[in-house]
Design an enzyme around this catalytic site. Structure first.
Site, PDB file in Angstrom:
ATOM      1  N   LYS A   1      34.972  13.683  28.080  1.00 46.01           N
ATOM      2  CA  LYS A   1      35.708  14.934  27.891  1.00 46.01           C
ATOM      3  C   LYS A   1      35.090  15.724  26.726  1.00 46.01           C
ATOM      4  CE  LYS A   1      39.981  12.951  29.786  1.00 46.01           C
ATOM      5  NZ  LYS A   1      41.398  12.600  29.491  1.00 46.01           N
TER       6      LYS A   1
ATOM      7  N   TYR B   1      43.136  17.517  37.862  1.00 47.89           N
ATOM      8  CA  TYR B   1      44.378  16.906  37.376  1.00 47.89           C
ATOM      9  C   TYR B   1      45.601  17.405  38.149  1.00 47.89           C
ATOM     10  CZ  TYR B   1      42.388  14.353  33.405  1.00 47.89           C
ATOM     11  OH  TYR B   1      41.711  13.445  32.616  1.00 47.89           O
TER      12      TYR B   1
ATOM     13  N   ASN C   1      41.481  11.847  24.130  1.00 45.57           N
ATOM     14  CA  ASN C   1      41.218  10.434  24.475  1.00 45.57           C
ATOM     15  C   ASN C   1      39.827  10.220  25.082  1.00 45.57           C
ATOM     16  OD1 ASN C   1      41.741  11.412  27.011  1.00 45.57           O
ATOM     17  ND2 ASN C   1      43.349   9.930  27.511  1.00 45.57           N
TER      18      ASN C   1
ATOM     19  N   HIS D   1      37.513  10.096  30.825  1.00 40.24           N
ATOM     20  CA  HIS D   1      38.330   9.935  32.030  1.00 40.24           C
ATOM     21  C   HIS D   1      37.687   8.895  32.940  1.00 40.24           C
ATOM     22  CE1 HIS D   1      40.348  10.829  35.839  1.00 40.24           C
ATOM     23  NE2 HIS D   1      39.155  10.826  36.386  1.00 40.24           N
TER      24      HIS D   1
ATOM     25  N   GLU E   1      37.469  12.788  43.390  1.00 41.03           N
ATOM     26  CA  GLU E   1      36.892  13.367  42.167  1.00 41.03           C
ATOM     27  C   GLU E   1      35.362  13.489  42.282  1.00 41.03           C
ATOM     28  OE1 GLU E   1      38.591  10.710  39.275  1.00 41.03           O
ATOM     29  OE2 GLU E   1      40.602  11.557  39.571  1.00 41.03           O
TER      30      GLU E   1
HETATM   31  P1  IDP Z   1      44.518   8.303  32.496  1.00 35.82           P
HETATM   32  O1  IDP Z   1      43.550   9.364  31.997  1.00 35.82           O
HETATM   33  O2  IDP Z   1      44.492   7.090  31.595  1.00 35.82           O
HETATM   34  O3  IDP Z   1      44.336   7.978  33.950  1.00 35.82           O
HETATM   35  P2  IDP Z   1      46.879   9.919  33.136  1.00 35.82           P
HETATM   36  O4  IDP Z   1      48.301   9.500  32.969  1.00 35.82           O
HETATM   37  O5  IDP Z   1      46.360  10.101  34.527  1.00 35.82           O
HETATM   38  O6  IDP Z   1      45.996   8.878  32.304  1.00 35.82           O
HETATM   39  O7  IDP Z   1      46.716  11.272  32.322  1.00 35.82           O
HETATM   40  C1  IDP Z   1      45.575  12.074  32.489  1.00 35.82           C
HETATM   41  C2  IDP Z   1      45.223  12.683  31.155  1.00 35.82           C
HETATM   42  O8  IDP Z   1      46.281  13.539  30.725  1.00 35.82           O
HETATM   43  C3  IDP Z   1      45.069  11.690  30.008  1.00 35.82           C
HETATM   44  O9  IDP Z   1      43.809  11.054  29.993  1.00 35.82           O
HETATM   45  C4  IDP Z   1      45.271  12.582  28.804  1.00 35.82           C
HETATM   46  O10 IDP Z   1      44.090  13.348  28.518  1.00 35.82           O
HETATM   47  C5  IDP Z   1      46.359  13.525  29.305  1.00 35.82           C
HETATM   48  N1  IDP Z   1      47.702  13.071  28.932  1.00 35.82           N
HETATM   49  C6  IDP Z   1      48.435  12.073  29.487  1.00 35.82           C
HETATM   50  N2  IDP Z   1      49.626  11.951  28.878  1.00 35.82           N
HETATM   51  C7  IDP Z   1      49.650  12.921  27.915  1.00 35.82           C
HETATM   52  C8  IDP Z   1      50.629  13.318  26.927  1.00 35.82           C
HETATM   53  O11 IDP Z   1      51.728  12.751  26.832  1.00 35.82           O
HETATM   54  N3  IDP Z   1      50.282  14.351  26.107  1.00 35.82           N
HETATM   55  C9  IDP Z   1      49.085  15.013  26.182  1.00 35.82           C
HETATM   56  N4  IDP Z   1      48.145  14.655  27.098  1.00 35.82           N
HETATM   57  C10 IDP Z   1      48.430  13.638  27.929  1.00 35.82           C
END
Ligand code: IDP
Length: 153
Positions: free
Chosen positions: A11, A51, A114, A117, A128
């Protein structure tokens, strides 16, 4: 041995911090083979489609801002159990909870950044990969690493 593919994306925060190299190294050290790589800036439309499942979440707008804030490094990695193995080395969604030794655990501090992805299922990986890559530009698994088995699609 069944060779699968998964979609991984460094990212914008990971790209800005110079983490493409360390992340590629971790995938190579794990045993993955790189099938495609592309550094690109994505528009809001592609970020929203990627997303799409999270559209109803309160953080969706913030997430799209984040994904479009700079170049991303999109990659396809292949090998046995590609989706599960990639998720294991990436770590939990929130870097606060991701264990040491995982990419998010070692390089991230907060869920708003984070780093990386990884697809959460074979179906997501196929979807994807189709969003980001033209099939003609994806390498086949090498015979040396994986016995030349065809990729599951
Ligand atoms: P993943 O990336 O571990 O599969 P997902 O639940 O699919 O997790 O969420 C996608 C992305 O959305 C996360 O990697 C993160 O960047 C963002 N995200 C998820 N939960 C939150 C939140 O509570 N606050 C802000 N961003 C979030």
């Amino acid at each position: 041995m069944q060779v699968e593919q998964t979609f991984v994306m460094v990212k914008p925060d990971g790209v800005k911090r110079g983490l493409i190299g360390p992340i590629i190294t971790r995938f190579e050290q794990k045993g993955f083979e790189l099938a495609a790589i592309s550094l690109r800036t994505i528009d809001r439309n592609l970020a929203e489609t990627h997303y799409g499942e999270l559209k109803s979440k309160p953080f969706f707008g913030e997430l799209v801002d984040y994904l479009t804030s700079g170049p991303v490094c999109a990659m396809i990695w292949q090998g046995p159990h590609a989706v599960e193995n990639a998720r294991a080395i990436i770590g939990k969604t929130n870097p606060v909870e991701a264990g040491p030794g995982t990419i998010r655990g070692d390089f991230g501090m907060d869920i708003s950044g984070n780093i990386v992805h990884g697809s959460d299922s074979d179906a997501s990986a196929a979807r994807e990969i189709g969003l980001f890559f033209d099939r003609d530009h994806v390498a086949q698994p090498s015979a040396q690493l994986f016995g030349g088995t065809a990729v599951a699609r």
